[in-house]
Design a protein around this motif. Structure first.
Motif, mmCIF file in Angstrom:
data_model
loop_
_atom_site.group_PDB
_atom_site.id
_atom_site.type_symbol
_atom_site.label_atom_id
_atom_site.label_comp_id
_atom_site.label_asym_id
_atom_site.label_seq_id
_atom_site.Cartn_x
_atom_site.Cartn_y
_atom_site.Cartn_z
ATOM 1 N N GLN A 38 0.856 -1.196 0.000
ATOM 2 C CA GLN A 38 0.000 0.000 0.000
ATOM 3 C C GLN A 38 0.885 1.238 0.000
ATOM 4 O O GLN A 38 1.733 1.408 0.872
ATOM 5 C CB GLN A 38 -0.934 0.022 1.206
ATOM 6 N N VAL A 39 0.668 2.095 -0.987
ATOM 7 C CA VAL A 39 1.467 3.306 -1.117
ATOM 8 C C VAL A 39 0.996 4.333 -0.088
ATOM 9 O O VAL A 39 -0.207 4.578 0.074
ATOM 10 C CB VAL A 39 1.357 3.888 -2.537
ATOM 11 N N VAL A 40 1.956 4.925 0.627
ATOM 12 C CA VAL A 40 1.673 6.023 1.554
ATOM 13 C C VAL A 40 2.572 7.196 1.179
ATOM 14 O O VAL A 40 3.696 7.010 0.710
ATOM 15 C CB VAL A 40 1.893 5.609 3.031
ATOM 16 N N GLU A 41 2.076 8.403 1.380
ATOM 17 C CA GLU A 41 2.837 9.604 1.059
ATOM 18 C C GLU A 41 2.633 10.647 2.145
ATOM 19 O O GLU A 41 1.581 10.689 2.791
ATOM 20 C CB GLU A 41 2.366 10.201 -0.269
ATOM 21 N N PRO A 42 3.644 11.509 2.341
ATOM 22 C CA PRO A 42 3.454 12.604 3.296
ATOM 23 C C PRO A 42 2.440 13.607 2.761
ATOM 24 O O PRO A 42 2.329 13.816 1.551
ATOM 25 C CB PRO A 42 4.855 13.223 3.400
ATOM 26 N N ASP A 43 1.697 14.203 3.688
ATOM 27 C CA ASP A 43 0.681 15.188 3.330
ATOM 28 C C ASP A 43 1.091 16.527 3.930
ATOM 29 O O ASP A 43 1.210 16.662 5.148
ATOM 30 C CB ASP A 43 -0.685 14.749 3.866
ATOM 31 N N PHE A 44 1.340 17.530 3.057
ATOM 32 C CA PHE A 44 1.759 18.848 3.514
ATOM 33 C C PHE A 44 0.689 19.889 3.200
ATOM 34 O O PHE A 44 -0.032 19.778 2.207
ATOM 35 C CB PHE A 44 3.077 19.267 2.849
ATOM 36 N N GLU A 45 0.629 20.891 4.050
ATOM 37 C CA GLU A 45 -0.219 22.043 3.806
ATOM 38 C C GLU A 45 0.631 23.298 3.898
ATOM 39 O O GLU A 45 1.612 23.351 4.660
ATOM 40 C CB GLU A 45 -1.367 22.115 4.831
ATOM 41 N N ILE A 46 0.277 24.308 3.122
ATOM 42 C CA ILE A 46 1.045 25.552 3.101
ATOM 43 C C ILE A 46 0.095 26.734 3.252
ATOM 44 O O ILE A 46 -1.019 26.732 2.704
ATOM 45 C CB ILE A 46 1.878 25.666 1.800
ATOM 46 N N ALA A 47 0.511 27.701 4.021
ATOM 47 C CA ALA A 47 -0.280 28.929 4.209
ATOM 48 C C ALA A 47 0.637 30.134 4.003
ATOM 49 O O ALA A 47 1.759 30.178 4.525
ATOM 50 C CB ALA A 47 -0.898 28.964 5.604
ATOM 51 N N LEU A 48 0.176 31.128 3.252
ATOM 52 C CA LEU A 48 0.953 32.328 2.940
ATOM 53 C C LEU A 48 0.128 33.551 3.326
ATOM 54 O O LEU A 48 -1.018 33.702 2.895
ATOM 55 C CB LEU A 48 1.293 32.372 1.450
ATOM 56 N N THR A 49 0.703 34.405 4.171
ATOM 57 C CA THR A 49 0.021 35.627 4.585
ATOM 58 C C THR A 49 0.919 36.826 4.327
ATOM 59 O O THR A 49 2.155 36.716 4.331
ATOM 60 C CB THR A 49 -0.358 35.589 6.073
ATOM 61 N N ALA A 50 0.292 37.982 4.082
ATOM 62 C CA ALA A 50 1.024 39.241 3.868
ATOM 63 C C ALA A 50 0.665 40.209 4.994
ATOM 64 O O ALA A 50 -0.508 40.413 5.313
ATOM 65 C CB ALA A 50 0.662 39.831 2.518
ATOM 66 N N ASP A 51 1.686 40.811 5.602
ATOM 67 C CA ASP A 51 1.480 41.727 6.723
ATOM 68 C C ASP A 51 2.017 43.106 6.329
ATOM 69 O O ASP A 51 3.209 43.272 6.033
ATOM 70 C CB ASP A 51 2.210 41.190 7.955
ATOM 71 N N THR A 52 1.119 44.096 6.318
ATOM 72 C CA THR A 52 1.527 45.469 5.982
ATOM 73 C C THR A 52 1.593 46.353 7.217
ATOM 74 O O THR A 52 1.680 47.588 7.100
ATOM 75 C CB THR A 52 0.539 46.067 4.967
#
Length: 267
Positions: A215-229
């Motif tokens: 059974q194939v397993v893979e890592p699961d990543f999430e990404i979040a990008l925010t801009a601060d002014t």
């Protein structure tokens, strides 16, 4: 009773015929067999059998520690065991067909459980007696192990006489229209077919698969990008904008050698 000689071959057959030429009701009486009575019987000698297991995988770690779980690039180890009957098994051959998403790597070992198992030269059977041929046309999915003639000299039946082949296959990184995707949840298996030579004809004995699929397993990543002014609601030329990137491991096995590419706006 008759005893089969040492040169009998697996799945060969032999027959015998009995004929009654004469019998009478009294001594010296008339023969009751004007036509001789004849009957025959045949025997087919035992053939070999084959079994296959998934013996494990090469990586263990968080969320990837089951014997049948594998990430892309990981090795799966298979063992095929052939049980040989007493006598000679001619032209033994195993053809293993891997699912798309797997590719043969190498034959790791050949183990005979008895010194009574000989090659065609009369020497103990070993890894040097196996010829390996992997197809390049299908990315190494089909591999042939030729054992040729195997002579089992054991005349005791208290334990089976076996030869076990252990070999490895790699989980391929495929994700295109030509091959099924190797993604989390994909299951991969393969089948091994045993054949021998019976009276000059290659004859299939049996085809088996490992009871446990990879059974194939893979890592699961999430990404979040925010801009601060900062305190500026609508920045203009010369104002500072701070970007924050958060990468999270959301599940699955550990990921390695990750790279991140951020495309900044032209302004």
């Amino acid at each position: 009773d008759l005893t089969a000689d040492d040169t009998v071959e697996a799945l060969d057959s032999t027959s015998s015929e009995a004929t009654l030429h004469n019998y009478a009701g009294t001594e010296g009486g008339d023969d009751f067999t004007p036509i001789d009575l004849t009957d025959s019987a045949s025997v087919t000698f035992l053939g070999p059998s084959i079994a296959k297991v998934l013996a494990g995988t090469s990586v263990s770690g968080t969320n990837n520690n089951a014997a049948n779980e594998a990430v892309i690039g990981e090795l799966a180890f298979y063992e095929v065991t052939v049980t040989f009957p007493e006598g000679i098994t001619p032209g033994a051959k195993i053809v293993d067909t891997l699912d798309e998403g797997l590719a043969f790597v190498e034959l790791l070992s050949v183990t005979a459980n008895s010194t009574d198992l000989d090659n065609s030269s009369g020497n103990d059977f070993s890894i040097s007696d196996v010829t390996v041929s992997a197809s390049t046309a299908d990315q190494g999915r089909t591999v042939t192990f030729t054992l040729d003639n195997v002579d089992n000299r054991n005349r005791e039946t208290t334990q089976p006489d076996t030869i076990t082949l252990r070999y490895s296959a790699v989980v391929r990184n495929v994700n295109d229209s030509a091959d099924p995707d190797n993604q989390t949840g994909t299951t991969l298996n393969n089948s091994a077919e045993l054949s021998i030579d019976v009276d000059g004809t290659e004859t299939s004995i049996d085809t088996v698969s490992a009871a446990l699929a990879v059974q194939v397993v893979e890592p699961d990543f999430e990404i979040a990008l925010t801009a601060d002014t900062g305190t500026i609601t609508n920045p203009d030329s010369g104002d500072t904008v701070t970007y924050e990137i958060t990468v999270m491991h959301a599940g699955g096995p550990s990921g390695h050698d990750a790279s991140l590419n951020v495309a900044l706006p032209d302004a």
